[in-house]
Structures are given as C-alpha cells and as structure tokens.
Motif scaffolding. Structure first.
Motif, PDB file in Angstrom:
ATOM      1  N   LEU A  60       0.461  -1.176   0.083  1.00 21.17           N
ATOM      2  CA  LEU A  60       0.077   0.277   0.505  1.00 21.17           C
ATOM      3  C   LEU A  60       0.640   1.278   0.244  1.00 21.17           C
ATOM      4  N   VAL A  61       1.453   1.639   1.088  1.00 19.95           N
ATOM      5  CA  VAL A  61       2.735   2.203   1.155  1.00 19.95           C
ATOM      6  C   VAL A  61       3.998   1.899   1.311  1.00 19.95           C
ATOM      7  N   GLY A  62       4.607   2.540  -0.022  1.00 21.42           N
ATOM      8  CA  GLY A  62       6.481   2.700   0.451  1.00 21.42           C
ATOM      9  C   GLY A  62       7.050   3.800   0.553  1.00 21.42           C
ATOM     10  N   ASN A  63       8.503   4.154  -0.220  1.00 19.37           N
ATOM     11  CA  ASN A  63       9.794   5.044  -0.188  1.00 19.37           C
ATOM     12  C   ASN A  63       9.759   5.375  -1.196  1.00 19.37           C
ATOM     13  N   GLN A  64      10.162   6.626  -1.873  1.00 19.68           N
ATOM     14  CA  GLN A  64      10.584   7.459  -2.427  1.00 19.68           C
ATOM     15  C   GLN A  64      11.673   8.365  -2.375  1.00 19.68           C
ATOM     16  N   PRO A  65      13.334   8.175  -2.623  1.00 12.66           N
ATOM     17  CA  PRO A  65      13.834   9.856  -2.595  1.00 12.66           C
ATOM     18  C   PRO A  65      13.373  11.249  -2.520  1.00 12.66           C
ATOM     19  N   ALA A  66      14.008  11.739  -1.841  1.00 16.57           N
ATOM     20  CA  ALA A  66      13.624  13.309  -1.804  1.00 16.57           C
ATOM     21  C   ALA A  66      15.103  13.606  -1.287  1.00 16.57           C
ATOM     22  N   TYR A  67      14.862  14.903  -0.928  1.00 19.72           N
ATOM     23  CA  TYR A  67      15.980  15.618  -0.984  1.00 19.72           C
ATOM     24  C   TYR A  67      15.608  17.607  -0.381  1.00 19.72           C
ATOM     25  N   ASP A  68      16.572  17.406   1.069  1.00 18.25           N
ATOM     26  CA  ASP A  68      15.980  18.318   1.511  1.00 18.25           C
ATOM     27  C   ASP A  68      17.685  19.907   1.237  1.00 18.25           C
ATOM     28  N   VAL A  69      17.611  20.465   1.401  1.00 20.77           N
ATOM     29  CA  VAL A  69      18.167  22.156   1.600  1.00 20.77           C
ATOM     30  C   VAL A  69      17.784  22.295   2.400  1.00 20.77           C
ATOM     31  N   MET A  70      19.298  22.226   3.270  1.00 19.26           N
ATOM     32  CA  MET A  70      19.195  21.960   4.523  1.00 19.26           C
ATOM     33  C   MET A  70      20.503  23.527   5.100  1.00 19.26           C
ATOM     34  N   VAL A  71      20.192  24.038   6.153  1.00 19.11           N
ATOM     35  CA  VAL A  71      20.785  25.213   6.666  1.00 19.11           C
ATOM     36  C   VAL A  71      21.868  25.512   7.624  1.00 19.11           C
ATOM     37  N   ILE A  72      23.141  25.417   8.022  1.00 23.98           N
ATOM     38  CA  ILE A  72      23.415  25.574   9.668  1.00 23.98           C
ATOM     39  C   ILE A  72      24.162  27.750   9.639  1.00 23.98           C
ATOM     40  N   PRO A  73      22.725  28.065  10.027  1.00 27.33           N
ATOM     41  CA  PRO A  73      22.576  29.572  10.111  1.00 27.33           C
ATOM     42  C   PRO A  73      24.165  30.321  10.449  1.00 27.33           C
ATOM     43  N   ARG A  74      25.090  30.371  11.115  1.00 28.37           N
ATOM     44  CA  ARG A  74      26.621  30.413  11.445  1.00 28.37           C
ATOM     45  C   ARG A  74      27.027  30.339  10.472  1.00 28.37           C
ATOM     46  N   GLU A  75      26.894  29.412   9.839  1.00 22.49           N
ATOM     47  CA  GLU A  75      27.990  29.321   8.879  1.00 22.49           C
ATOM     48  C   GLU A  75      27.796  29.699   7.220  1.00 22.49           C
ATOM     49  N   VAL A  76      26.651  30.646   7.224  1.00 22.57           N
ATOM     50  CA  VAL A  76      26.061  30.898   5.858  1.00 22.57           C
ATOM     51  C   VAL A  76      27.164  32.182   6.229  1.00 22.57           C
ATOM     52  N   LYS A  77      27.972  32.551   4.504  1.00 27.81           N
ATOM     53  CA  LYS A  77      28.540  33.349   4.205  1.00 27.81           C
ATOM     54  C   LYS A  77      27.777  34.599   3.792  1.00 27.81           C
ATOM     55  N   PRO A  78      27.927  36.102   2.945  1.00 29.50           N
ATOM     56  CA  PRO A  78      27.275  37.045   2.268  1.00 29.50           C
ATOM     57  C   PRO A  78      26.304  36.061   1.175  1.00 29.50           C
TER      58      PRO A  78
END
Length: 622
Positions: A60-78
C-alpha cells in the motif's frame, strides 16, 4: 617559609586544574557538549519509514527518495540572495522568513530551508550548492503510494512543528512525523530510529574527520513494516462505488474484528499530501467546508442508525421475556402516541417478529419498545436495563480501536432525559422514536458495522482494529483478541437473523439479492434536517444499510451510510450487496447494480440547500 608555602599552594592549584581538565577530556562526556560545541557538526542519517501492506501482502505504502536543502545559520556567508532563491524556486520573502526561523531554532544546528526537492531539482542544484557556504543537501525518503485509495485510513506525514519539538526530544527540526491514520497510530514503529554522525571541524570551519573516530556515531534503524487488515481491492472498489456520494462504509470480519474496508466519501488521492505541493493541496482539501473530504465520515459521522437499530430492540425484548417471535402487533399504517399518529410504510396489517423485521414495520417495534419499559415499575429502571443491553453491542461509547480519532455515538441514559423533561416527568412514549432508530440514538458507521458483526456472531464481537502484523510477528495488542460478550443469550439471535435473511428474500432488499450468497441485512431510512437562514429545513433522507454474509459462518459484516441517499435499499443496499459479492466471490455478477452505482451520483441532492431556490425532497429519480 612563606615563599615555600606560596609555591606549594601554586603547585597544588596547578595540579588540580590539570587533573580536572584531563578528567573532562578523557573520561567525562555529556551529549549536550556536542550540541554546544561549535567545532562539532551533527549530521543526521534518516532511515526509511516502514512499508505498509494490506491483509494479503499487497503493498500500500512504500518510499521514494527526496532531498532537503539544509542550512546552518552561523556558517552562512554573504551571498547573492536573488540568484540563490531562483535556484531554489522560492521568493526572497520566503527565504528571509525561513532563515529567521532556522536562527531561532539554533544558529549552530541544521534546519530545513527547502524541503522535499524532486530528483530533477536535486540534479540541477547538486553542483551549484558548493558555492553557497552554510547550505547543503540532505537525502531522505518520502512516502510512495501504490494505491489511490484509503487516504483516510493510511493518513499522511508532515514536518514536525514547534509543539512536537517541545513535547518529544527525539525529533529535530525538519523531521517528518505521522499526522493522521495508521501513520500517526504506529509512528513509533514505522519511523525507525535515525542515525547520527559527528564531524570535527577545524578553526577555519572545515570538516577534518569524524569526532572521536566515530565512536559516538550511530547507524539508522529502518522502520518496521506493518500489515494492516484492509483488503486493497475491496477498499479500491468501495471508493469507486462512492464516487459522487457522501457517506461512510465499514466492513469487518466478524470472527476477528479485522477491518476489511473503511471508506469515507468524498475522499482524495493520498499522493496529494506528498512533496512540495503538500501544504497547498492540504489547504484546498481542509478548507472545502461543503464536501469536507478530510472529515472521515466512517468514524466521525454520527447519524441516527434508523431501522437497523430495530434488530437490537427485538433482541432486548426477547432477552427480557416481554415478547416471543410469534408475538403479534397490528399496524394501522402507523401507530399512535396519544392522539398523534406516527407513520409506517410497511403496508399495514398484523405483524410478528419475522414480518416486522423484513417489512420494517414501525408499529411492531413501537409496541415492542413499550413492552420493554412496561415490565418495570419505573421508567428509570426500564431505561437502565435497555441502556445496558444496547451498550453491550459497542454502541454509545468509544470502541477502543487502534484509530487515532473517532466519535462515541450516543445511547441516551435516564440522566439525559431528566435534563430534558425533568426527573420522573417522562415515559417510554416520550422517547418512542428510539424504537425505530431515530430520536436521540446516534451511531457511527464503524459502530453499526461492529453491531452487525455481533449479531452475525450470535452475541459477541472483537474490538475492530487495523493492525494485523508488525514486522515478522503476528503478536498484536491483546485487547484486539479479547472476546466481548453481549448481554443477549445466543438462542435469541436466530429469529432475528431469520428476519434479516428474509429482508433479502421477501422484504425491503429483495431487489438487491446476490446469486449463490445468502445474506442477512436490514434497510434503514433516516430523516435528514439542516438549517437554512436559521430555519430548520428537511432534506432528502439518508440511506442506511447493514448486512452480513453468509448467514452461517459469516465472513463479512458491513454498514453503509449514504447522505441524502433516499431509502435504505436504494443506494446503501446496492453498495452493501456489491461489496459483499466482491469480497466473497472476487467478481461481480450483478452488473446492473454495479453500473447503476458507478454512474449515479447524488450531487444534485447536495446542491439543493445551497441553490437558494425552493426544492423538493425524496423525489424518485432513478
């Protein structure tokens, strides 16, 4: 001497500091240290959720791949915000809002910036992400549905919110959690356990390897698969029959309490609540306040049960010894309450229990109901006895199923009527509508199916449930294998079941017989009212039907409730007979019934109260 003392103190303090630092470095460790240490990055490895199968092992229900864009705020540069937003497919306001939310959660820990990218989006972003410090792509799995049915049963998953994070320390921002249905009920089993990697960083914020050589890392544990009791083909077929109709269908295996199908109409494809369009699709479904596709009518609707409830009043009267199957009442095309006549459509005449059931005679059951109460010196005493018997069939309370939601229905008590009429100021004639399943009694389709299973079993039932197997074990909660006895002796069920079988042979369901299957059933027509501009207005009646088959050694018990469906055998009876044939035979021979149900809708009835124009009810248009 003073110099020696001062030197000694300095040496002791130094040794103490060195010893403490050594202890902290070599022997002492707290999980919070990792969270607080900016030189250690925590990367989660999410497991696949457990697969969900039907009773026959169909996926009935399986899985499929997906991708999240992650952020670590203190490492973000201009960065070039406009360019980055264009790559991600979001606007600048959304980017700023999500960045602020991520900072609020934790400037050092990763948060989801853009969830659930498709494989195509991921392919276009993968190479370009290295130009944006503080951002990375994390793989996870989303649900894949091998059916477009059972959305109300399977439920859906979504990202955890602030309340979830506060209430359960297991979850982290961006994680997915079961919200409704089986996904919610069996969340702890299906989700598995995520793994974690700790990455050491240098003074320039570059990854230099595993922290403590990976000794603190854990590997993910995949969620366990579960088998549920639904029959995939039956569920899909029932939802086809419900096209253009509103209501609920519940089918149960009487010998086990396993739910074979649980249908709510209208419904939706569960795949709509997967991916980046989930929120948009959910809002559209949730705020449809007319059709209400997210409101599960199979367990939340509480209409009057109508004439199927007459079978219980017959059983109570037999148990109390106030009638016998041969006891007769005369129907004068209705019955009287004081000087007021209540109608009946059975055709009039003398009725015993058998004809009273298969002709659905209101007068017969009004007389039966009065006899139950007249046995006792007070109405209160009679009410207590009647209530106890009726509730033993699982009505008037939560059944204790493995469903995360539901409604209790209503079986009124003496206290209920005392509030309405006053203590000792009412009698059975005040509540005579309960004799025919109208009045103050109410039941969900699930409760009606369970009631029917108890009759099919000649006096007992098992708590309805959806879980059949977890992982490789058949051990399920003991409450689902415990037999619940009604207060009615087994001997009293046969004459009632004979009457229900004759509903198909001679009575109100004779037009929906199924070849080679002996079915016992009961039609029901339930009055339907609403308010339009503050006035109580009657609409076309609801159609209700309960049945089980075969009569001996039953395999399926079913309840069908169709809003504005005219009378019992018209829509609900057709659907119940087809569902029974589909389950027992695996194919349909009554193609005439099937064609009618697949082609006919009730949209014209649902439009009447919204039209602003005068309308007629219960018009025979077929």
């Amino acid at each position: 001497m003073k110099k020696l003392l001062l030197s000694s103190i300095i040496v002791i303090i130094g040794i103490t500091f060195i010893g403490r630092l050594s202890y902290l470095q070599l022997f002492s460790f707290s999980p919070n240290q990792i969270l607080e240490d900016p030189a250690i990055k925590k990367v989660y490895d999410y497991p696949e959720r457990g697969y969900i199968y039907d009773r026959n092992g169909e996926l009935l229900v399986g899985n499929q791949p997906a991708y999240d864009v992650m952020v670590i705020p203190r490492e973000v540069k201009p960065l070039d915000t406009l360019q980055f937003c264009t790559l991600l497919g979001i606007d600048k306001e959304t980017f700023i809002s999500r960045m602020q939310k991520a900072k609020t959660y934790s400037p050092r820990l990763p948060s989801v910036l853009v969830p659930q990218l498709s494989k195509e989006d991921y392919a276009g972003l993968q190479e370009k992400m290295r130009h944006f410090n503080g951002f990375y792509i994390q793989k996870r799995s989303l649900r894949y549905y091998n059916t477009n049915s059972a959305a109300n049963v399977l439920g859906y998953i979504s990202e955890v919110n602030e309340t979830d994070l506060k209430n359960n320390p297991y979850y982290v921002a961006g994680e997915l959690k079961g919200r409704t249905g089986v996904e919610k009920q069996y969340e702890d089993i299906l989700r598995g356990r995520k793994g974690v990697k700790h990455i050491q960083k240098d003074r320039y914020n570059r990854d230099i390897g595993k922290y403590k050589d990976g000794k603190l890392d854990t590997i993910p544990e995949q969620g366990k698969e579960i088998h549920i009791t639904l029959a995939k083909t039956l569920q899909e077929y029932g939802e086809q029959l419900m096209h253009g109709k509103r209501g609920g269908i519940v089918a149960i295996e009487p010998s086990s309490g396993e739910i074979l199908s649980m249908i709510s109409g209208p419904t939706y494809d569960p795949a709509l609540l997967v991916g980046r369009q989930r929120s948009k699709n959910y809002s559209k479904l949730h705020y449809d306040t007319i059709a209400r596709p997210t409101w599960d009518r199979s367990i939340l609707a509480e209409p009057s049960p109508g004439s199927p409830f007459k079978t219980l009043n017959a059983l109570v009267a037999l148990q109390e010894g106030v009638i016998q199957p041969e006891t007769k009442f005369t129907c004068y095309n209705g019955f009287y309450v004081g000087n007021k006549k209540r109608g009946c459509h059975c055709g009039g005449g003398v009725r015993n229990m058998n004809s009273g059931i298969y002709k659905s005679c209101n007068a017969y059951f009004a007389g039966t109901f009065r006899k139950i109460y007249s046995k006792y010196q007070s109405t209160d005493e009679g009410m207590d006895v009647w209530e106890k018997h009726i509730k033993s069939f699982g009505l008037g309370g939560y059944l204790g199923t493995d469903l995360p939601t539901g409604r209790p229905g209503r079986i009124p008590s003496k206290e209920y009527y005392d509030k309405w009429y006053g203590d000792n100021r009412w009698s059975s004639s005040f509540i005579i509508s309960n004799s025919i399943g109208q009045g103050e009694v109410a039941a969900t389709p699930l409760q009606l199916a369970n009631m029917t299973a108890a009759i099919a079993n000649r006096g007992y039932f098992y708590t309805p449930h959806l879980i059949k197997k977890i992982g490789n074990t058949n051990n399920i909660d003991v409450r689902f294998t415990e037999r619940h006895e009604t207060t009615i002796d087994k001997a009293h069920f046969e004459p009632v079941i004979k009457g229900m079988a004759d509903v198909y042979n001679y009575g109100t369901a004779r037009w929906v017989q199924i070849p080679d299957i002996e079915i016992a059933g009961k039609t029901g027509t339930v009055e339907n009212f609403t308010r339009i501009d503050g006035e109580r207005v009657q609409l076309t009646d609801h159609s209700v039907f309960v049945a089980f088959a075969p009569v001996d050694n039953p395999k399926i018990a079913i309840a069908v409730y169709i809003e504005n469906g005219y009378y019992g055998s018209r829509y609900a009876g057709h659907i119940a007979s087809l569902m029974i044939e589909k389950y027992i035979k695996g194919e349909i021979t009554r193609k005439d019934l099937e064609t009618r149900m697949l082609e006919k809708t009730l949209e014209h009835e649902y439009a009447k109260p919204l039209s602003g124009e005068p309308f007629k009810i219960n018009e025979y248009v077929w």
